[in-house]
Scaffold this motif. Structure first.
Motif, PDB file in Angstrom:
ATOM      1  N   LEU A   1       3.706  13.072 -14.393  1.00 47.74           N
ATOM      2  CA  LEU A   1       3.747  14.106 -15.428  1.00 47.74           C
ATOM      3  C   LEU A   1       5.090  14.808 -15.541  1.00 47.74           C
ATOM      4  N   HIS A   2       5.621  15.305 -14.419  1.00 45.80           N
ATOM      5  CA  HIS A   2       6.836  16.118 -14.495  1.00 45.80           C
ATOM      6  C   HIS A   2       7.880  15.743 -13.455  1.00 45.80           C
ATOM      7  N   ASN A   3       7.780  14.534 -12.900  1.00 40.92           N
ATOM      8  CA  ASN A   3       8.788  13.974 -11.995  1.00 40.92           C
ATOM      9  C   ASN A   3       8.985  14.727 -10.687  1.00 40.92           C
ATOM     10  N   TRP A   4       7.982  15.424 -10.206  1.00 47.43           N
ATOM     11  CA  TRP A   4       8.084  16.024  -8.886  1.00 47.43           C
ATOM     12  C   TRP A   4       7.936  14.911  -7.854  1.00 47.43           C
ATOM     13  N   ALA A   5       8.829  14.858  -6.875  1.00 54.02           N
ATOM     14  CA  ALA A   5       8.752  13.862  -5.810  1.00 54.02           C
ATOM     15  C   ALA A   5       8.001  14.455  -4.620  1.00 54.02           C
ATOM     16  N   ILE A   6       7.033  13.707  -4.119  1.00 51.10           N
ATOM     17  CA  ILE A   6       6.183  14.141  -3.009  1.00 51.10           C
ATOM     18  C   ILE A   6       6.420  13.198  -1.833  1.00 51.10           C
ATOM     19  N   SER A   7       6.656  13.761  -0.654  1.00 52.75           N
ATOM     20  CA  SER A   7       6.804  12.957   0.554  1.00 52.75           C
ATOM     21  C   SER A   7       5.464  12.337   0.931  1.00 52.75           C
ATOM     22  N   LEU A   8       5.442  11.024   1.121  1.00 53.83           N
ATOM     23  CA  LEU A   8       4.211  10.365   1.550  1.00 53.83           C
ATOM     24  C   LEU A   8       3.904  10.676   3.012  1.00 53.83           C
TER      25      LEU A   8
ATOM     26  N   ARG B   1      -3.930   3.940   8.608  1.00 54.07           N
ATOM     27  CA  ARG B   1      -3.228   2.900   9.355  1.00 54.07           C
ATOM     28  C   ARG B   1      -3.661   1.530   8.853  1.00 54.07           C
ATOM     29  N   VAL B   2      -2.907   0.523   9.255  1.00 51.72           N
ATOM     30  CA  VAL B   2      -3.247  -0.863   8.951  1.00 51.72           C
ATOM     31  C   VAL B   2      -3.570  -1.552  10.268  1.00 51.72           C
ATOM     32  N   GLN B   3      -4.699  -2.244  10.277  1.00 49.91           N
ATOM     33  CA  GLN B   3      -5.108  -3.000  11.460  1.00 49.91           C
ATOM     34  C   GLN B   3      -5.694  -4.327  11.001  1.00 49.91           C
ATOM     35  N   ASP B   4      -5.146  -5.399  11.495  1.00 48.96           N
ATOM     36  CA  ASP B   4      -5.612  -6.743  11.144  1.00 48.96           C
ATOM     37  C   ASP B   4      -5.659  -6.950   9.633  1.00 48.96           C
ATOM     38  N   GLY B   5      -4.657  -6.431   8.926  1.00 51.90           N
ATOM     39  CA  GLY B   5      -4.574  -6.618   7.488  1.00 51.90           C
ATOM     40  C   GLY B   5      -5.518  -5.737   6.675  1.00 51.90           C
TER      41      GLY B   5
ATOM     42  N   VAL C   1      -4.268   6.166  -1.905  1.00 47.76           N
ATOM     43  CA  VAL C   1      -3.698   5.374  -0.823  1.00 47.76           C
ATOM     44  C   VAL C   1      -2.472   4.653  -1.374  1.00 47.76           C
ATOM     45  N   PHE C   2      -1.333   4.857  -0.713  1.00 48.60           N
ATOM     46  CA  PHE C   2      -0.054   4.307  -1.164  1.00 48.60           C
ATOM     47  C   PHE C   2       0.439   3.249  -0.182  1.00 48.60           C
ATOM     48  N   ARG C   3       1.111   2.234  -0.735  1.00 47.60           N
ATOM     49  CA  ARG C   3       1.726   1.184   0.084  1.00 47.60           C
ATOM     50  C   ARG C   3       3.198   1.116  -0.279  1.00 47.60           C
ATOM     51  N   THR C   4       4.057   1.196   0.723  1.00 53.25           N
ATOM     52  CA  THR C   4       5.490   1.131   0.478  1.00 53.25           C
ATOM     53  C   THR C   4       5.944  -0.330   0.413  1.00 53.25           C
ATOM     54  N   ALA C   5       7.208  -0.533   0.068  1.00 52.25           N
ATOM     55  CA  ALA C   5       7.782  -1.879   0.026  1.00 52.25           C
ATOM     56  C   ALA C   5       7.793  -2.510   1.416  1.00 52.25           C
ATOM     57  N   GLU C   6       7.768  -1.668   2.464  1.00 50.15           N
ATOM     58  CA  GLU C   6       7.774  -2.156   3.847  1.00 50.15           C
ATOM     59  C   GLU C   6       6.359  -2.286   4.413  1.00 50.15           C
ATOM     60  N   ASP C   7       5.347  -2.210   3.551  1.00 49.37           N
ATOM     61  CA  ASP C   7       3.938  -2.346   3.933  1.00 49.37           C
ATOM     62  C   ASP C   7       3.418  -1.196   4.797  1.00 49.37           C
ATOM     63  N   GLU C   8       4.076  -0.030   4.728  1.00 48.65           N
ATOM     64  CA  GLU C   8       3.531   1.158   5.367  1.00 48.65           C
ATOM     65  C   GLU C   8       2.476   1.739   4.426  1.00 48.65           C
ATOM     66  N   VAL C   9       1.458   2.356   4.998  1.00 51.56           N
ATOM     67  CA  VAL C   9       0.361   2.909   4.207  1.00 51.56           C
ATOM     68  C   VAL C   9       0.252   4.410   4.474  1.00 51.56           C
ATOM     69  N   PHE C  10       0.083   5.173   3.392  1.00 52.24           N
ATOM     70  CA  PHE C  10      -0.081   6.620   3.465  1.00 52.24           C
ATOM     71  C   PHE C  10      -1.240   7.028   2.570  1.00 52.24           C
ATOM     72  N   ALA C  11      -1.912   8.111   2.932  1.00 49.87           N
ATOM     73  CA  ALA C  11      -3.028   8.612   2.129  1.00 49.87           C
ATOM     74  C   ALA C  11      -2.831  10.102   1.865  1.00 49.87           C
ATOM     75  N   LEU C  12      -2.990  10.486   0.595  1.00 50.28           N
ATOM     76  CA  LEU C  12      -2.800  11.868   0.162  1.00 50.28           C
ATOM     77  C   LEU C  12      -3.864  12.233  -0.858  1.00 50.28           C
ATOM     78  N   ASP C  13      -4.004  13.540  -1.098  1.00 52.64           N
ATOM     79  CA  ASP C  13      -4.785  13.967  -2.252  1.00 52.64           C
ATOM     80  C   ASP C  13      -4.125  13.371  -3.488  1.00 52.64           C
ATOM     81  N   ASN C  14      -4.910  13.107  -4.511  1.00 50.61           N
ATOM     82  CA  ASN C  14      -4.390  12.442  -5.700  1.00 50.61           C
ATOM     83  C   ASN C  14      -3.795  13.408  -6.717  1.00 50.61           C
ATOM     84  N   ALA C  15      -3.788  14.695  -6.459  1.00 50.55           N
ATOM     85  CA  ALA C  15      -3.335  15.679  -7.446  1.00 50.55           C
ATOM     86  C   ALA C  15      -2.018  16.325  -7.043  1.00 50.55           C
TER      87      ALA C  15
END
Length: 111
Positions: free
Chosen positions: A66-73, A92-96, A30-44
């Motif tokens: 490991l090898h600097n591949w950039a992945i779209s959240l 999603r984020v709901q009520d914090g 689960v990732f959080r951006t600087a703008e407080d958006e939340v995304f969920a992806l496989d960890n590999a």
């Protein structure tokens, strides 16, 4: 009907950071951006299975440690190359609180 699973407070995940959530249906990063958006992806990473949760979050992307591949959240696609895809999960984020789509997680576990 969507069955949302409450997994954490938004502040449990640092801005421009990630946490791994262990569910009954597998681990999800689960990732959080600087703008407080939340995304969920496989960890590999699709390249060499690098732990994306340990990567650097920038904008709406994460760079594999490991090898600097950039992945779209947003889409899970590898940026800049024509190969590779990471599975994404509705979040999603709901009520914090951060919520994951439990119905989607269960469907993925069966597939």
């Amino acid at each position: 009907m969507t069955d949302w699973i409450d997994i954490a407070e938004l502040n449990d995940v640092p801005r421009r950071g990630a946490r791994v959530v262990k569910t009954a249906h597998g681990c999800v990063a689960v990732f959080r951006t600087a703008e407080d958006e939340v995304f969920a992806l496989d960890n590999a990473c699709p390249h060499k299975k690098g732990p994306l949760s340990e990567g650097i979050v920038h904008g709406k992307a994460v760079t594999c440690p490991l090898h600097n591949w950039a992945i779209s959240l947003e889409t899970g696609s590898v940026m800049g190359v024509d190969e590779g895809q990471v599975s994404t999960y509705p979040a999603r984020v709901q009520d914090g609180r951060i919520l994951l789509d439990g119905t989607f997680l269960r469907a993925r576990a069966v597939a």
